[in-house]
Motif scaffolding. Sequence first.
Motif, PDB file in Angstrom:
ATOM      1  N   TYR A 178     172.122  19.850 -48.001  1.00  0.00           N
ATOM      2  CA  TYR A 178     171.795  20.064 -46.245  1.00  0.00           C
ATOM      3  C   TYR A 178     170.384  20.468 -47.185  1.00  0.00           C
ATOM      4  O   TYR A 178     170.226  21.669 -47.230  1.00  0.00           O
ATOM      5  N   VAL A 179     169.764  20.055 -46.038  1.00  0.00           N
ATOM      6  CA  VAL A 179     168.151  20.215 -46.067  1.00  0.00           C
ATOM      7  C   VAL A 179     167.934  20.315 -44.227  1.00  0.00           C
ATOM      8  O   VAL A 179     168.077  19.499 -43.929  1.00  0.00           O
ATOM      9  N   ASN A 180     167.987  21.657 -43.841  1.00  0.00           N
ATOM     10  CA  ASN A 180     167.514  22.153 -42.917  1.00  0.00           C
ATOM     11  C   ASN A 180     167.977  22.030 -41.421  1.00  0.00           C
ATOM     12  O   ASN A 180     167.861  20.885 -40.274  1.00  0.00           O
ATOM     13  N   GLY A 181     169.648  22.180 -41.782  1.00  0.00           N
ATOM     14  CA  GLY A 181     170.385  21.308 -40.999  1.00  0.00           C
ATOM     15  C   GLY A 181     170.993  19.726 -41.946  1.00  0.00           C
ATOM     16  O   GLY A 181     171.831  19.317 -40.644  1.00  0.00           O
ATOM     17  N   GLN A 182     170.564  19.318 -42.015  1.00  0.00           N
ATOM     18  CA  GLN A 182     170.851  17.670 -41.950  1.00  0.00           C
ATOM     19  C   GLN A 182     171.678  17.685 -43.551  1.00  0.00           C
ATOM     20  O   GLN A 182     170.760  17.926 -44.382  1.00  0.00           O
ATOM     21  N   LEU A 183     172.592  16.579 -43.326  1.00  0.00           N
ATOM     22  CA  LEU A 183     172.526  16.177 -44.338  1.00  0.00           C
ATOM     23  C   LEU A 183     171.696  15.304 -45.190  1.00  0.00           C
ATOM     24  O   LEU A 183     171.006  14.450 -44.903  1.00  0.00           O
ATOM     25  N   ALA A 184     171.271  15.490 -46.690  1.00  0.00           N
ATOM     26  CA  ALA A 184     170.485  15.060 -47.510  1.00  0.00           C
ATOM     27  C   ALA A 184     171.384  14.334 -49.002  1.00  0.00           C
ATOM     28  O   ALA A 184     170.301  13.203 -49.491  1.00  0.00           O
ATOM     29  N   TRP A 185     172.128  14.474 -49.089  1.00  0.00           N
ATOM     30  CA  TRP A 185     172.913  14.232 -49.901  1.00  0.00           C
ATOM     31  C   TRP A 185     174.480  14.404 -49.791  1.00  0.00           C
ATOM     32  O   TRP A 185     175.317  15.409 -49.614  1.00  0.00           O
ATOM     33  N   GLY A 186     175.142  12.966 -50.709  1.00  0.00           N
ATOM     34  CA  GLY A 186     176.636  13.376 -50.854  1.00  0.00           C
ATOM     35  C   GLY A 186     177.296  13.284 -49.770  1.00  0.00           C
ATOM     36  O   GLY A 186     177.022  12.714 -48.654  1.00  0.00           O
ATOM     37  N   LYS A 187     178.562  13.103 -49.960  1.00  0.00           N
ATOM     38  CA  LYS A 187     179.694  12.240 -49.070  1.00  0.00           C
ATOM     39  C   LYS A 187     180.534  13.550 -48.251  1.00  0.00           C
ATOM     40  O   LYS A 187     181.982  14.080 -49.266  1.00  0.00           O
TER      41      LYS A 187
ATOM     42  N   SER B 161     163.924  13.667 -49.815  1.00  0.00           N
ATOM     43  CA  SER B 161     165.245  13.677 -50.761  1.00  0.00           C
ATOM     44  C   SER B 161     165.802  14.602 -51.982  1.00  0.00           C
ATOM     45  O   SER B 161     164.304  14.910 -52.235  1.00  0.00           O
ATOM     46  N   VAL B 162     166.803  14.168 -52.403  1.00  0.00           N
ATOM     47  CA  VAL B 162     167.289  15.291 -52.906  1.00  0.00           C
ATOM     48  C   VAL B 162     168.385  14.661 -53.717  1.00  0.00           C
ATOM     49  O   VAL B 162     169.327  13.257 -53.241  1.00  0.00           O
ATOM     50  N   ARG B 163     168.500  14.510 -54.654  1.00  0.00           N
ATOM     51  CA  ARG B 163     169.616  14.405 -55.428  1.00  0.00           C
ATOM     52  C   ARG B 163     170.491  16.066 -56.867  1.00  0.00           C
ATOM     53  O   ARG B 163     169.868  16.731 -57.034  1.00  0.00           O
ATOM     54  N   LEU B 164     171.827  15.140 -56.675  1.00  0.00           N
ATOM     55  CA  LEU B 164     172.600  16.372 -57.197  1.00  0.00           C
ATOM     56  C   LEU B 164     173.198  15.928 -58.699  1.00  0.00           C
ATOM     57  O   LEU B 164     174.226  15.530 -58.504  1.00  0.00           O
ATOM     58  N   GLU B 165     173.245  17.395 -59.913  1.00  0.00           N
ATOM     59  CA  GLU B 165     174.168  16.580 -61.130  1.00  0.00           C
ATOM     60  C   GLU B 165     174.767  17.838 -61.287  1.00  0.00           C
ATOM     61  O   GLU B 165     175.199  19.210 -60.397  1.00  0.00           O
ATOM     62  N   TYR B 166     175.880  17.635 -61.442  1.00  0.00           N
ATOM     63  CA  TYR B 166     177.424  18.512 -61.128  1.00  0.00           C
ATOM     64  C   TYR B 166     177.826  18.151 -63.105  1.00  0.00           C
ATOM     65  O   TYR B 166     178.274  17.669 -63.440  1.00  0.00           O
ATOM     66  N   ARG B 167     178.586  19.635 -63.709  1.00  0.00           N
ATOM     67  CA  ARG B 167     179.303  19.410 -64.574  1.00  0.00           C
ATOM     68  C   ARG B 167     180.526  20.682 -64.413  1.00  0.00           C
ATOM     69  O   ARG B 167     179.959  21.424 -63.234  1.00  0.00           O
TER      70      ARG B 167
END
Length: 455
Positions: A165-174, A36-42
Motif C-alpha cells: 500500500y502506498v499512502n493508503g492505496q493498494l499499489a501491488w498484490g492481491k 507504481s511498485v513491484r515486490l519480490e519475495y524469498r
Amino acid sequence: MSSSMSRNFGKALLSLAIPLVLVVVALVAPANAQQSVRLEYRTSAPGATTAQAEPWLRLFNTGTTAIPLNQVKIRYYLTGAETYRFACSWAVVSCSTVTGQFVRQTGADQYLEVGFSSGSLAPGANTGDMQLRFYRADWQTFTQSDDYSYGPNTAYTTWDKVTVYVNGQLAWGKPTGTEPTPTVTPTVTPTGSAGVLFDDFTYSGSSDPLLAQRGWTVRSSSGGPGVPGATWSPAGVSFPGGLLTLDSSTNGTASGTVQTELSTANRKFFEGTYAARVRFSDAPAGGPDGEHVVQTFFTITPLRFNLDPDYGELDFEYLPNGGWGEPSNILYATSWETYQGDPWQAVNTHTEERTSFAGWHDLVIQVSGGRIKYYVDGRLFADHGDIYYPETPMWIMFNQWFIDLQSVTGTRTYRQQVDWLYHSKNEVVSPADVQSRVASLRASGTAFRDTVPNP
C-alpha cells in the motif's frame, strides 16, 4: 494532569461540535502510475513447519516519481490467531527504519504489516534485501505452509501474495481477508532500536546534580495544576532506597500547601511504550485524612493557546479521596485532544474504576498506530484513540497535587512513590516484556540509560 483546571467532562464535546467520523471499509484502488511498485519475495526458512518464519523482501519503484517510504505499508498474510513477535535481522535500508506490527482480521487470521520510519525510494531503485523474521511469542514451532503469503522459494521471485500500500492505496498484490483501514504512521520497531529511557531513581536527593545531567527537572515554579497560591517545592522530593518519593502536604491554606513534581526536561517522547512502577496511597503519611489529592503518571505537551490542536496529554490519575464530584477513591486513564481554561472546555475521553488502588502497581501506556492503550498490572484498563491520539512530542511527568482544600486542623502529608521508569521509543512492548527488560537492566547493574534522541 498538569493544567490548572477541575474535571468537567462532557460539556466540551458538544460545544466544540466535533464532527462524527465514520470509518468504513473502502474499495481499494491501485496507486497512480507515478507511484507504481513491484515486490519480490524469498524465504531462508522454506520448511512447512518452522520455529521462525523468515520472509525476505525487496521493493521496487517502477514509477516515475520518488516514493517516501513512510507512506509504504507491506502486508504478509498469516493463518491463525497465535501471538507473534517481529524482528528485522538485516536490511540495506537499515533495520532501525523498518517497523512491524501484527493486525487481526475477521476470524482467526491476521497479517504482518511492515512499514518504514524514514527514507525515500527513487524511480527505478529498490530497497535491496530486507531480511525479516517472525516467531511465536511462546517460541513453539508452527505451520507456515498454510499462510496465504508463504512460498517455499529460496530465490527472489516476483510475488503478488504480499501486498503493498502506498499512502493508503493498494499499489501491488492481491489481498486476502478483511482489510482494516491502513495505518499511516510507523508503529513498532525492533527492540530498543529507536531509543530507550530507563531510570532506577538512584539519587541522593532533589539537589543531586545527576538529576539535571540525566534530563530531569524538579519543579519549583509556581502555577497550576492544583490549589492557586500553593508552592511547588523540591524539598518534598526525595529518593530513599532508590524510590522517587513525592511528599505533598497542606494545613488547609494555600500558603501552607506544598505540591511536588518531577519532569523530564526535554520534550522528546511520542510514540512507543511508557511504563512505571508506582505506589499510590489512600491514607496520608501523617495527619488527618480527607484531602482531594491527585497522584499521577502522565505525558504532556504544552498548550500554546486555547484549544490548541497540537496539545496532547495521556494520564494515569489516582484520587484516593475522590474529587471532581466523585465521593471516594477512583483511578482515571484520560486522553486529551485539547482544552481551554476560561471559559472551561475540555476535549478528552476517559476510563475510570471506582475502587482502591492503594499499593504498588505496574502502569503501562502504549502509543501506537492511532491507539492509546493503558494497562494496570498487565490488565488492559483503557483503549482510546481517534482525535485523542497525540500529535507532537511530550514530556514525561510524575506529580502529586491538591484539587481543593478542606477545613482541617494540623498538617496532612500524602506520599506517592515510583520504583522505576521505562520508555521504549516507537516500540509496543507488552507489560510482561517491560517487566523482563527492567529486571534485566537491574540485574546488569544499570541504574540509568537514555538513548532516546533529543529533538
